[in-house]
Motif scaffolding. Structure first.
Motif: not given
Length: 269
Positions: A30, A47, A51-52, A54-57, A60
């Motif tokens: 973050q 996946t 995704e965790k 990606r949700k935080l922008n 990766e």
């Protein structure tokens, strides 16, 4: 509000795909850090984990399979990271593994040595190999410990011993690396609700809390642990070096011989 930008930082976290390791990685990501997370086995579908992020922008993570007890895996891991990084800024020694020992008869020398290979030695081995491969030590080295060395938990014998030795070596490492502009600290977490914690203690521990009128609110959560690790690397606590920092919400556990005996007898029934 103070914003901490780690976009120029690389962070290596052993055992970074679950529990405290994953929560720590999410917080660093973050802040923009590039995270490298090791795992040993048992993961085929990444996946949900990715995704965790990606949700935080957040950037990766790079996921690399590596057994911390195998030197060849450590060499391969660090050489892989060197393909994209010229240094590792932060190293978090998070992996811990031990056999649950409920009785003295279950003590096995081989199992104890294996515990040290996983829970103690990587702090030293990774630190030295990072220097060998990158030519410099991380600015921050963090070891993840527990309050096991100072409290009695049934079945936790080998873990507690390995954590005590981890803490011992961290103090000596801080002296050896003092001139390298590198700080070495260990965070000693209280009981934390993770997969490994539940493997060792199971429901018996929570029953013990109820029997002693201790709220489960005192149990640490992985994200709370991750925040503590991040804070220690934030730049605001750089004067801390060679320290064992306890983060446990003030868990009101007793620690005396009678309590140890009573708890062990209760768990045998």
């Amino acid at each position: 509000m103070i914003n901490i930008d780690f976009s120029d930082k690389s962070v290596l976290i052993t055992g970074g795909t679950k529990g405290i390791g994953l929560s720590t990685a999410l917080i660093f990501a973050q802040a923009g850090a590039r995270t490298y997370l090791t795992y040993k086995w048992g993961m085929d579908d990444f996946t949900p984990l990715l995704e965790k992020f990606r949700k935080l922008n957040a950037p990766e993570p790079v996921l690399i399979q590596a057994d911390v007890s195998v030197e060849e895996d450590t060499d391969a891991l660090l050489n892989k990271i060197k393909e994209t990084e010229d240094k590792i800024d932060i190293f978090i020694n998070n992996v811990g593994f031990a056999q649950r020992t409920m009785t003295l008869e279950e003590y096995k020398k081989r199992s104890f040595f294996k515990t040290l290979e996983y829970s103690t030695w990587p702090l030293i081995d990774y630190t030295r190999k990072i220097h060998q491969i990158f030519g410099k030590y991380p600015q921050k080295i963090i070891g993840v410990s527990s309050d096991g060395p100072d409290h009695f938990y049934q079945g936790y014998d080998f873990v507690a011993a390995s954590k005590a030795l981890l803490e011992f070596f961290s103090k000596y490492l801080s002296v050896h690396l003092f001139e390298e502009n590198c700080t070495v600290n260990v965070i000693r977490f209280g009981p934390t609700n993770t997969e490994s914690f539940n493997y060792i203690f199971g429901e018996e521990f929570f029953q013990y809390l109820k029997g002693n009128n201790i709220s489960e609110d005192f149990i640490m959560k992985p994200d709370e642990c991750g925040k503590a690790i991040f804070a220690l690397c934030s730049g605001f606590l750089d004067a801390l070096n060679g320290q064992i920092v306890t983060v446990d919400k003030g868990m009101p556990l007793k620690d005396n011989t009678l309590m140890r005996y009573q708890m062990s007898q209760k768990n045998k029934k």
